[in-house]
Design a protein around this motif. Structure first.
Motif, short mmCIF file in Angstrom:
data_model
loop_
_atom_site.label_atom_id
_atom_site.label_comp_id
_atom_site.label_asym_id
_atom_site.label_seq_id
_atom_site.Cartn_x
_atom_site.Cartn_y
_atom_site.Cartn_z
N GLN A 124 0.83 -1.19 0.00
CA GLN A 124 0.00 0.00 0.00
C GLN A 124 0.87 1.24 0.00
OE1 GLN A 124 -3.09 0.51 -0.39
NE2 GLN A 124 -3.93 -1.56 -0.25
N VAL A 125 0.29 2.34 -0.44
CA VAL A 125 0.99 3.62 -0.47
C VAL A 125 0.36 4.53 0.57
CG1 VAL A 125 1.50 5.64 -1.85
CG2 VAL A 125 1.59 3.37 -2.89
N GLN A 126 1.19 5.07 1.43
CA GLN A 126 0.71 5.99 2.47
C GLN A 126 1.22 7.39 2.19
OE1 GLN A 126 2.00 4.12 6.17
NE2 GLN A 126 -0.04 3.23 6.41
N LEU A 127 0.38 8.37 2.48
CA LEU A 127 0.73 9.76 2.29
C LEU A 127 0.79 10.45 3.65
CD1 LEU A 127 -1.58 10.74 -0.71
CD2 LEU A 127 0.64 9.60 -0.74
N VAL A 128 1.83 11.23 3.86
CA VAL A 128 1.99 11.96 5.11
C VAL A 128 2.09 13.45 4.78
CG1 VAL A 128 3.42 12.33 7.14
CG2 VAL A 128 3.12 10.02 6.22
N GLU A 129 1.19 14.21 5.36
CA GLU A 129 1.14 15.64 5.11
C GLU A 129 1.81 16.41 6.25
OE1 GLU A 129 -3.39 15.09 3.41
OE2 GLU A 129 -2.83 16.95 4.41
N SER A 130 2.30 17.59 5.92
CA SER A 130 2.86 18.48 6.92
C SER A 130 2.75 19.91 6.43
CB SER A 130 4.33 18.12 7.21
OG SER A 130 5.11 18.24 6.03
N GLY A 131 2.91 20.85 7.36
CA GLY A 131 2.98 22.25 6.97
C GLY A 131 1.78 23.09 7.31
N GLY A 132 0.72 22.50 7.83
CA GLY A 132 -0.44 23.30 8.20
C GLY A 132 -0.16 24.14 9.43
N GLY A 133 -1.12 24.99 9.78
CA GLY A 133 -0.97 25.82 10.97
C GLY A 133 -1.86 27.02 10.91
N SER A 134 -1.54 27.99 11.76
CA SER A 134 -2.31 29.22 11.85
C SER A 134 -1.50 30.38 11.30
CB SER A 134 -2.70 29.49 13.30
OG SER A 134 -3.55 28.48 13.79
N VAL A 135 -2.19 31.25 10.58
CA VAL A 135 -1.51 32.39 9.97
C VAL A 135 -2.50 33.54 9.87
CG1 VAL A 135 -2.08 31.67 7.62
CG2 VAL A 135 -0.03 33.06 8.03
N GLN A 136 -1.99 34.75 9.84
CA GLN A 136 -2.85 35.92 9.68
C GLN A 136 -3.20 36.12 8.21
OE1 GLN A 136 -0.77 39.21 11.51
NE2 GLN A 136 -1.56 38.70 13.54
N PRO A 137 -4.30 36.79 7.95
CA PRO A 137 -4.64 37.10 6.55
C PRO A 137 -3.48 37.80 5.85
CG PRO A 137 -6.49 37.60 7.96
CD PRO A 137 -5.35 37.26 8.87
N GLY A 138 -3.23 37.37 4.62
CA GLY A 138 -2.12 37.90 3.85
C GLY A 138 -0.85 37.09 4.01
N GLY A 139 -0.84 36.18 4.95
CA GLY A 139 0.34 35.37 5.20
C GLY A 139 0.48 34.21 4.23
N SER A 140 1.50 33.40 4.46
CA SER A 140 1.81 32.27 3.58
C SER A 140 2.04 31.00 4.38
CB SER A 140 3.07 32.57 2.76
OG SER A 140 2.89 33.68 1.92
N LEU A 200 2.42 23.60 2.26
CA LEU A 200 2.05 22.24 2.62
C LEU A 200 2.89 21.25 1.83
CD1 LEU A 200 -1.86 22.50 2.63
CD2 LEU A 200 -0.23 23.08 4.45
N SER A 201 3.22 20.14 2.47
CA SER A 201 3.96 19.06 1.81
C SER A 201 3.20 17.75 2.00
CB SER A 201 5.36 18.91 2.41
OG SER A 201 6.12 20.08 2.25
N CYS A 202 3.36 16.87 1.04
CA CYS A 202 2.72 15.56 1.10
C CYS A 202 3.69 14.55 0.50
CB CYS A 202 1.41 15.57 0.34
SG CYS A 202 0.62 13.97 0.19
N ALA A 203 4.20 13.68 1.34
CA ALA A 203 5.18 12.69 0.90
C ALA A 203 4.57 11.30 0.88
CB ALA A 203 6.39 12.71 1.83
N ALA A 204 4.84 10.58 -0.19
CA ALA A 204 4.33 9.22 -0.34
C ALA A 204 5.39 8.20 0.00
CB ALA A 204 3.84 9.00 -1.77
N SER A 205 4.98 7.15 0.67
CA SER A 205 5.91 6.07 0.99
C SER A 205 5.36 4.75 0.47
CB SER A 205 6.13 5.97 2.50
OG SER A 205 4.92 5.68 3.16
N GLY A 206 6.26 3.82 0.13
CA GLY A 206 5.85 2.54 -0.44
C GLY A 206 6.65 2.27 -1.70
N SER A 207 6.45 1.10 -2.27
CA SER A 207 7.19 0.70 -3.47
C SER A 207 6.52 1.30 -4.71
CB SER A 207 7.23 -0.82 -3.56
OG SER A 207 7.88 -1.37 -2.43
#
Length: 120
Positions: free
Chosen positions: A1-17, A20-27
């Protein structure tokens, strides 16, 4: 099976940046299409952006000019650069990947979701 792991979310003020990243693992043999979607309570999961194996991108009208999707094929990773964020961008963001693994089985996998909050 292929699993996806996300990162990079959070809180930010309007106008900010945020990025997000999403990495897949598996063959993984090949990643065809990848995409980001978002969901708010009581609403369906909506497309934000997609990118295919040739690098062709597609964006929801609401994020055009502010968000950029990209992928690193060597790392089986997809990114979403989000600039000029607005409160309406607040949602749980999910990545999706479709392709083949081990070596010719098809997969259609989703990440676990990452929360993005935009508020002052």
């Amino acid at each position: 099976q292929v699993q996806l792991v996300e990162s990079g979310g959070g809180s930010v003020q309007p106008g900010g940046s945020l990025r997000l990243s999403c990495a897949a693992s598996g063959s993984i043999s090949r990643v065809e299409s990848t995409g980001w979607y978002r969901e708010t309570p009581g609403n369906q999961r909506d497309l934000v952006a997609t990118i295919d194996s040739r690098g062709t991108t597609n964006y929801a009208d609401s994020v055009k000019g502010r968000f950029t999707i990209s992928r690193d094929n060597a790392k089986n990773t997809v990114y979403l650069q989000m600039n000029s964020l607005k409160p309406d961008d607040t949602a749980v963001y999910y990545c999706n990947m479709k392709g083949s693994y081990n070596p010719w089985r098809s997969f259609d996998s989703w990440g676990q979701g990452t929360q993005v909050n935009v508020s002052s």
